[in-house]
Design a protein around this motif. Structure first.
Motif, PDB file in Angstrom:
ATOM      1  N   LEU A 190       2.057  -4.192   2.085  1.00 49.54           N
ATOM      2  CA  LEU A 190       2.599  -5.334   1.346  1.00 49.54           C
ATOM      3  C   LEU A 190       3.844  -5.919   2.016  1.00 49.54           C
ATOM      4  O   LEU A 190       4.393  -6.906   1.544  1.00 49.54           O
ATOM      5  CB  LEU A 190       2.934  -4.919  -0.089  1.00 49.54           C
ATOM      6  CG  LEU A 190       1.738  -4.543  -0.973  1.00 49.54           C
ATOM      7  CD1 LEU A 190       2.212  -3.928  -2.290  1.00 49.54           C
ATOM      8  CD2 LEU A 190       0.870  -5.772  -1.252  1.00 49.54           C
ATOM      9  N   GLY A 191       4.297  -5.271   3.089  1.00 51.90           N
ATOM     10  CA  GLY A 191       5.479  -5.751   3.788  1.00 51.90           C
ATOM     11  C   GLY A 191       6.782  -5.349   3.140  1.00 51.90           C
ATOM     12  O   GLY A 191       7.842  -5.869   3.498  1.00 51.90           O
ATOM     13  N   ILE A 192       6.721  -4.421   2.192  1.00 53.22           N
ATOM     14  CA  ILE A 192       7.931  -3.984   1.481  1.00 53.22           C
ATOM     15  C   ILE A 192       8.681  -2.933   2.277  1.00 53.22           C
ATOM     16  O   ILE A 192       9.909  -2.879   2.262  1.00 53.22           O
ATOM     17  CB  ILE A 192       7.557  -3.458   0.084  1.00 53.22           C
ATOM     18  CG1 ILE A 192       6.983  -4.603  -0.761  1.00 53.22           C
ATOM     19  CG2 ILE A 192       8.756  -2.829  -0.616  1.00 53.22           C
ATOM     20  CD1 ILE A 192       6.340  -4.153  -2.043  1.00 53.22           C
ATOM     21  N   SER A 210      17.473  -3.034  -0.382  1.00 58.14           N
ATOM     22  CA  SER A 210      16.505  -3.947   0.216  1.00 58.14           C
ATOM     23  C   SER A 210      15.095  -3.635  -0.268  1.00 58.14           C
ATOM     24  O   SER A 210      14.308  -4.542  -0.572  1.00 58.14           O
ATOM     25  CB  SER A 210      16.570  -3.861   1.751  1.00 58.14           C
ATOM     26  OG  SER A 210      17.836  -4.284   2.227  1.00 58.14           O
ATOM     27  N   MET A 211      14.754  -2.338  -0.364  1.00 55.31           N
ATOM     28  CA  MET A 211      13.452  -1.929  -0.883  1.00 55.31           C
ATOM     29  C   MET A 211      13.243  -2.425  -2.312  1.00 55.31           C
ATOM     30  O   MET A 211      12.196  -2.964  -2.665  1.00 55.31           O
ATOM     31  CB  MET A 211      13.334  -0.392  -0.868  1.00 55.31           C
ATOM     32  CG  MET A 211      13.086   0.235   0.481  1.00 55.31           C
ATOM     33  SD  MET A 211      13.263   2.048   0.421  1.00 55.31           S
ATOM     34  CE  MET A 211      12.123   2.480  -0.885  1.00 55.31           C
ATOM     35  N   GLY A 247      11.055   9.022   1.250  1.00 54.19           N
ATOM     36  CA  GLY A 247       9.708   9.164   0.704  1.00 54.19           C
ATOM     37  C   GLY A 247       9.686   9.186  -0.810  1.00 54.19           C
ATOM     38  O   GLY A 247       8.821   8.562  -1.438  1.00 54.19           O
ATOM     39  N   ASP A 248      10.624   9.908  -1.423  1.00 52.23           N
ATOM     40  CA  ASP A 248      10.695   9.939  -2.889  1.00 52.23           C
ATOM     41  C   ASP A 248      11.074   8.572  -3.443  1.00 52.23           C
ATOM     42  O   ASP A 248      10.538   8.131  -4.470  1.00 52.23           O
ATOM     43  CB  ASP A 248      11.705  10.993  -3.357  1.00 52.23           C
ATOM     44  CG  ASP A 248      11.167  12.407  -3.246  1.00 52.23           C
ATOM     45  OD1 ASP A 248       9.945  12.559  -3.024  1.00 52.23           O
ATOM     46  OD2 ASP A 248      11.956  13.361  -3.382  1.00 52.23           O
ATOM     47  N   ALA A 249      11.997   7.888  -2.777  1.00 53.01           N
ATOM     48  CA  ALA A 249      12.396   6.549  -3.220  1.00 53.01           C
ATOM     49  C   ALA A 249      11.203   5.598  -3.164  1.00 53.01           C
ATOM     50  O   ALA A 249      10.995   4.785  -4.077  1.00 53.01           O
ATOM     51  CB  ALA A 249      13.534   6.024  -2.350  1.00 53.01           C
ATOM     52  N   ALA A 250      10.400   5.702  -2.112  1.00 50.82           N
ATOM     53  CA  ALA A 250       9.214   4.851  -1.983  1.00 50.82           C
ATOM     54  C   ALA A 250       8.225   5.142  -3.108  1.00 50.82           C
ATOM     55  O   ALA A 250       7.608   4.224  -3.662  1.00 50.82           O
ATOM     56  CB  ALA A 250       8.559   5.067  -0.624  1.00 50.82           C
TER      57      ALA A 250
END
Length: 333
Positions: free
Chosen positions: A43-45, A69-70, A195-198
């Protein structure tokens, strides 16, 4: 004729394989959030850890620049509908940042959407789990007014949570976006991994997509209740049962826990009326109505605002109740 067709088929398979490899980070295969990270990348995120490289470093620490930003990109936050007298600069809100930095626009948008980022924040500061949770939930709330399940998650490390962030942590837990570990710890002061934040971001995006926002209440009617009281009874060493009672005009009315917010050491309990069913008539006899909820014994329950509520669906109960979670929480990944 078969050979050209076979060649085309081979080329197509090769193209698909190459295309898939282009989308895949090289170091997320064994991470529990691999699939979510991959979807966010498509998705380009998300981009690589150094801005476009094929490595994401899912176990690496997350900076404020990358984290905000994420969130801004993932929840599609923007400046639509905001008028400015002058062009906004990131240093207007965050003097420790740079106006020409790659993250500047994201922080301007975050500030205008009330993500509650401290003014003194530095872009390269590393984010804790409670900080990312708070800013993520503030971004979620900027998208609309969502109804959350009236529960309270019991954290064994609750004392370590910044009281200003407790409401956001609770929302993240009761929605299932974040989970406690087997010992019911959240580890609020631990630095969050990329990874957890994503994973949290992906699930928050899914929540927004799958959960309709509540329409705003315009000119709410005054509360029908009077003589409202709050009583507290210990359930065990960790949990108190809190009962809100009030006098209503007739037996058709009920009361429900509308929400619980947290401020310092207080659990502020907001209630709303359940109105009599349309088409039914009740004797005008003053009636006591009650709603029950459960909060941590470390918090002081207090009464908050009383909302106007809305007429119930057929079969709605006259008294409301809510629950508590944390005794059998899933392990975090």
């Amino acid at each position: 004729m078969k050979k050209p067709l076979l060649a085309v088929g081979m080329m197509l398979l090769l193209f698909i394989a190459v295309t898939q490899s282009v989308w895949a980070f090289s170091d997320t295969k064994d991470h529990p959030n691999d699939a979510k990270i991959s979807e966010l990348q498509k998705l380009g995120i998300l981009t690589g850890s150094s801005g476009g490289k094929d490595a994401f470093q899912p176990n690496g620490k997350l900076t404020y620049a990358a984290g905000i930003s994420m969130i801004v990109k993932g929840l599609n936050l923007n400046l639509d509908g905001i008028n400015f007298f002058k062009e906004p600069k990131v240093t207007d809100s965050f003097p420790n940042m740079k106006d020409d930095a790659w993250y500047a626009d994201a922080f301007i948008i975050a500030a205008m959407n009330d993500l509650d980022i401290p003014r003194e924040t530095k872009a390269n500061a590393e984010m804790t789990r409670e900080q990312f949770a708070h800013h993520l939930i503030q971004a979620l709330l900027s998208k609309g007014d969502y109804a959350f399940v009236d529960m309270y998650a019991v954290l064994q490390d609750e004392k370590d949570v910044n009281p200003d962030y407790m409401g956001s942590v609770q929302k993240l837990l009761i929605t299932g976006i974040a989970k406690l570990d087997a010992k019911h710890n959240f580890y609020p002061k631990t630095l969050i991994t990329r990874g957890d934040a994503a994973g949290w971001l992906y699930d928050t995006i899914s929540f927004v997509k799958d959960t309709p926002a509540q329409p705003p209440i315009v000119d709410p009617a005054p509360s029908p209740f009077f003589d409202m009281n709050l009583s507290v009874k210990p359930v065990n060493a960790d949990v108190n049962e809190v009962t809100v009672s009030a006098q209503a005009p007739n037996p058709g009315y009920g009361i429900r826990i509308a929400s619980i917010s947290f401020e310092g050491d207080q659990a502020i309990i907001h209630v709303a009326p359940i109105y009599p069913e349309k088409g039914k008539f009740f004797a005008q006899v003053i009636t006591t109505v009650k709603a029950v909820t459960y909060v941590s014994s470390s918090l002081k329950p207090v009464l908050g605002e009383t909302g106007a509520g809305s007429p119930p669906n057929p079969g709605s109960a006259v008294s409301g109740s809510t629950g508590i979670i944390g005794s059998d929480g899933d392990s975090q990944r």
